[in-house]
Design a protein around this motif. Structure first.
Motif, short mmCIF file in Angstrom:
data_model
loop_
_atom_site.label_atom_id
_atom_site.label_comp_id
_atom_site.label_asym_id
_atom_site.label_seq_id
_atom_site.Cartn_x
_atom_site.Cartn_y
_atom_site.Cartn_z
N ARG A 25 7.59 43.44 -7.11
CA ARG A 25 8.85 43.17 -7.80
C ARG A 25 9.87 42.57 -6.83
NH1 ARG A 25 11.21 48.40 -10.06
NH2 ARG A 25 11.98 48.58 -7.92
N TRP A 26 9.92 43.09 -5.60
CA TRP A 26 10.87 42.59 -4.61
C TRP A 26 10.59 41.12 -4.28
CZ3 TRP A 26 10.57 40.59 0.37
CH2 TRP A 26 11.78 40.51 1.06
N LEU A 27 9.29 40.78 -4.15
CA LEU A 27 8.94 39.39 -3.87
C LEU A 27 9.36 38.47 -5.02
CD1 LEU A 27 5.39 39.89 -2.29
CD2 LEU A 27 7.45 39.12 -1.10
N GLN A 28 9.22 38.97 -6.25
CA GLN A 28 9.66 38.18 -7.40
C GLN A 28 11.18 37.97 -7.37
OE1 GLN A 28 8.17 40.40 -10.75
NE2 GLN A 28 6.10 39.56 -10.58
N GLU A 29 11.91 39.04 -7.04
CA GLU A 29 13.37 38.94 -6.96
C GLU A 29 13.80 37.96 -5.88
OE1 GLU A 29 14.50 42.96 -6.27
OE2 GLU A 29 14.28 43.56 -8.38
N GLN A 30 12.99 37.90 -4.80
CA GLN A 30 13.31 36.99 -3.69
C GLN A 30 12.75 35.58 -3.92
OE1 GLN A 30 15.22 37.80 -0.96
NE2 GLN A 30 15.60 39.73 -2.06
N LYS A 31 12.13 35.40 -5.11
CA LYS A 31 11.55 34.11 -5.48
C LYS A 31 10.51 33.61 -4.47
CE LYS A 31 15.43 32.49 -8.29
NZ LYS A 31 16.03 33.82 -8.47
N VAL A 32 9.73 34.56 -3.96
CA VAL A 32 8.61 34.22 -3.09
C VAL A 32 7.36 34.12 -3.97
CG1 VAL A 32 7.22 34.89 -1.10
CG2 VAL A 32 9.67 35.43 -1.16
N LYS A 33 6.80 32.94 -4.07
CA LYS A 33 5.71 32.70 -5.00
C LYS A 33 4.35 33.09 -4.41
CE LYS A 33 8.13 29.01 -7.45
NZ LYS A 33 8.09 27.60 -7.89
N GLN A 34 3.38 33.25 -5.33
CA GLN A 34 2.05 33.71 -4.93
C GLN A 34 1.36 32.73 -3.98
OE1 GLN A 34 -0.44 34.81 -8.21
NE2 GLN A 34 -2.23 35.23 -6.94
N ASP A 35 1.59 31.43 -4.17
CA ASP A 35 0.91 30.47 -3.30
C ASP A 35 1.41 30.56 -1.86
OD1 ASP A 35 3.40 29.45 -3.77
OD2 ASP A 35 2.73 27.40 -4.12
N ILE A 36 2.54 31.25 -1.65
CA ILE A 36 3.05 31.49 -0.30
C ILE A 36 2.50 32.79 0.26
CG2 ILE A 36 5.11 31.93 1.10
CD1 ILE A 36 6.63 30.05 -0.75
N TYR A 37 2.65 33.90 -0.51
CA TYR A 37 2.27 35.19 0.06
C TYR A 37 0.76 35.45 0.04
CZ TYR A 37 2.36 37.26 -4.74
OH TYR A 37 2.15 37.57 -6.06
N LYS A 38 -0.01 34.60 -0.64
CA LYS A 38 -1.47 34.80 -0.62
C LYS A 38 -2.03 34.63 0.79
CE LYS A 38 -2.85 30.06 -1.73
NZ LYS A 38 -3.55 29.19 -2.72
N ASP A 39 -1.33 33.84 1.63
CA ASP A 39 -1.79 33.63 3.01
C ASP A 39 -1.55 34.86 3.88
OD1 ASP A 39 -2.63 31.04 2.45
OD2 ASP A 39 -0.68 30.16 2.94
N TRP A 40 -0.78 35.82 3.39
CA TRP A 40 -0.52 37.04 4.16
C TRP A 40 -1.57 38.11 3.88
CZ3 TRP A 40 5.14 37.39 1.97
CH2 TRP A 40 5.86 36.25 2.38
#
Length: 374
Positions: free
Chosen positions: A74-89
């Motif tokens: 939910r926090w990542l969504q609020e920060q507008k961090v998309k899946q194509d970015i955080y999938k690399d983590w």
């Protein structure tokens, strides 16, 4: 040619989920949940990525929040961090099993032991430790009269030990019992009590071949009491799924001659006797566990419970064993109501369980097979 080295293959099939902890924990703010999977992030990669997005300070504030329901997804969504970015983590993903992610906040995850490449595996030391307990119980059962004085001494120590004695409660007693049973190799220029005279020193068990992240499943610890009441504990564990086969190499040194080493046949006999004892004195006391265990059944890893890892019942039998175990546990786990175990007719009065495949099942139940190698 070392003909005195006898080589075997040990196969362990997980009948129910098995947990062998790495000692590490995944923080509830270090993974996200999507569908029926948990995606585990590398904290360093995640922080570096967020800093590059100018969200490093926001993340630190989020981590320091005390809101236990704070959800990283939910926090990542609020920060507008998309899946194509955080999938690399993402380091790896784990099957959520029977965990209802949609109805529960994130919980800490105790991780399964992994090798240098991130592959889960079962250490040979875990198998050897399990077999040491089983073989000790077997030797006790066939040398009952010989060990009577040790039994009486242990009983006195249990009765006289003060409450809150710490984790070393049975350490000295077990060490003396093991020395009496196992230290019989009589190596030249060595004292009988030395570890080199322990017959278990003749056994070598390799680590298992690497398993895969796909073999892992998240399980929640569930305590089941003798009346059938369940209590779900606020922790998740990475476990090996049911139906997974792990293989090990067993090497037995027979150089000191027949009768002074442990044979594969003796291990199998000990396993079958121990599983029968375990079912009779403990397992059968809980609802849904009345069916006798199949031959070759062993209990491995964390959550398998007190009875599968100690020699109290093999030494004292069922009746005295309940009293002795209750006496140990009520002094060790103060406030856990173990003083009522005698009345309940079973000690400990909790069986360690989990939900898997829609059913309540025991933790750590496996089937062991030993095959001779040419």
């Amino acid at each position: 040619m070392r003909d005195f080295l006898k080589r075997y293959k040990i196969k362990i099939e997980t009948i129910e989920p098995v947990f062998i902890g790495s000692g590490k924990t995944i923080n509830k703010k270090e993974y996200i949940r999507k569908g029926k999977k948990a995606y585990i992030f590398d904290p360093a990669k995640m922080y570096k990525g967020l800093v590059a997005l100018n969200k490093g300070d926001a993340y630190l504030n989020y981590v320091l929040e005390r809101d236990i329901k704070a959800d990283l997804n939910r926090w990542l969504q609020e920060q507008k961090v998309k899946q194509d970015i955080y999938k690399d983590w993402t380091v790896y993903e784990v099957d959520g099993g029977d965990i209802r992610f949609d109805k529960n906040p994130n919980k800490e995850i105790q991780t399964f032991v992994k090798d240098a490449y991130g592959k889960p595996y079962i250490p040979g030391s875990s198998i050897k430790g399990m077999l040491r307990t089983i073989l000790l119980a077997y030797e006790i059962s066939i040398n009952e009269k010989k060990l009577n004085s040790v039994k009486n001494e242990i009983a006195d120590n249990i009765n006289n030990r003060k409450a809150g004695s710490g984790r070393s409660f049975l350490k000295n007693e077990t060490r003396k019992l093991e020395a009496e049973v196992f230290n019989k190799l009589e190596r030249p220029d060595q004292k009988t009590a030395d570890a080199v005279n322990d017959i278990m020193s003749q056994i070598r068990i390799s680590d298992s071949k690497p398993l895969n992240a796909e073999d892992l499943v998240l399980c929640q610890k569930v305590d089941l009491n003798e009346s059938g009441k369940e209590a779900r504990m606020p922790m998740l564990r990475e476990c090996i799924k049911s139906g997974i086969i792990a293989e090990f190499e067993l090497t037995i040194d027979t150089s000191l001659g027949e009768g002074k080493y442990i044979t594969a046949e003796r291990i199998v006999a000990a396993v079958n006797r121990f599983s029968g004892m375990y079912h009779r004195v403990f397992r059968s006391k809980f609802p849904g566990l009345s069916q006798e265990l199949e031959k070759g059944t062993v209990y491995l890893g964390g959550g398998a419970g007190f009875v599968s890892k100690t020699e109290v019942y093999p030494l004292f039998g069922e009746g005295e064993g309940v009293k002795a175990t209750s006496n140990v546990l009520k002094k060790f786990y103060i406030g856990h109501k173990h003083d009522s175990d005698i009345r309940r007719g079973v000690s400990p009065h909790i069986c360690k369980m989990t939900y898997y495949g829609g059913s309540l099942c025991e933790m750590g139940q496996c089937k062991l097979t030993i095959l001779k190698l040419k």
